[in-house]
Write a protein that holds these residues in place. Sequence first.
Motif, PDB file in Angstrom:
ATOM      1  N   ARG A 112      35.509  37.207  45.351  1.00 36.23           N
ATOM      2  CA  ARG A 112      36.661  37.879  44.730  1.00 36.23           C
ATOM      3  C   ARG A 112      36.673  37.647  43.224  1.00 36.23           C
TER       4      ARG A 112
ATOM      5  N   ARG B 219      36.359  40.588  40.256  1.00 36.90           N
ATOM      6  CA  ARG B 219      37.632  40.783  39.550  1.00 36.90           C
ATOM      7  C   ARG B 219      37.461  41.463  38.187  1.00 36.90           C
TER       8      ARG B 219
ATOM      9  N   GLU C  31      36.635  46.256  36.807  1.00 35.84           N
ATOM     10  CA  GLU C  31      37.801  47.113  37.085  1.00 35.84           C
ATOM     11  C   GLU C  31      37.417  48.542  37.448  1.00 35.84           C
TER      12      GLU C  31
ATOM     13  N   THR D  63      35.621  51.088  42.791  1.00 36.97           N
ATOM     14  CA  THR D  63      36.618  51.543  43.752  1.00 36.97           C
ATOM     15  C   THR D  63      36.879  50.408  44.745  1.00 36.97           C
ATOM     16  N   THR D  64      37.892  50.562  45.547  1.00 32.28           N
ATOM     17  CA  THR D  64      38.230  49.534  46.526  1.00 32.28           C
ATOM     18  C   THR D  64      37.088  49.320  47.511  1.00 32.28           C
ATOM     19  N   SER D  65      36.474  50.399  47.977  1.00 30.97           N
ATOM     20  CA  SER D  65      35.376  50.257  48.938  1.00 30.97           C
ATOM     21  C   SER D  65      34.152  49.635  48.282  1.00 30.97           C
TER      22      SER D  65
ATOM     23  N   ARG E 148      34.215  47.553  45.763  1.00 34.53           N
ATOM     24  CA  ARG E 148      34.588  46.145  45.571  1.00 34.53           C
ATOM     25  C   ARG E 148      34.394  45.366  46.880  1.00 34.53           C
ATOM     26  N   ALA E 149      34.865  45.939  47.982  1.00 37.27           N
ATOM     27  CA  ALA E 149      34.738  45.273  49.285  1.00 37.27           C
ATOM     28  C   ALA E 149      33.267  45.115  49.679  1.00 37.27           C
TER      29      ALA E 149
END
Length: 114
Positions: A35, A39, A42, A45-47, A49-50
């Motif tokens: 994480r 961080r 920026e 995207t969320t996917s 990042r995951a």
Amino acid sequence: MSGLPERGVAGELGNTVEGYLLWQARVTEAEQRAREFVRPMEWLTTSQRAEIECHYVADSLRRARRDLERIAARSLSLRTEYEHRYQQLRRRCLGLALTVCAILTTVATLLSDL
């Protein structure tokens, strides 16, 4: 649970629980570091990042497993080496003790003949 490992079922269970808890701590640490790694990115995207977090965690855990396996192998080789040295030391001590007893017996026999 520090010190020498316990013997028997209770000791094995304790070692298993301790190993599980240590591994879970390693997993938690890897997830936290993943994480922190993503961080500052920026623009992801969320996917994305995951997915990066997932790869980071998997890589960290692979490295941790290799490290633990290497440590376990080294620990086993050290144990074998120390057990061998302990056996040699026991034989030497026994030989020295028997030699001292033989010398004392000989001296006592010679002194009793005088």
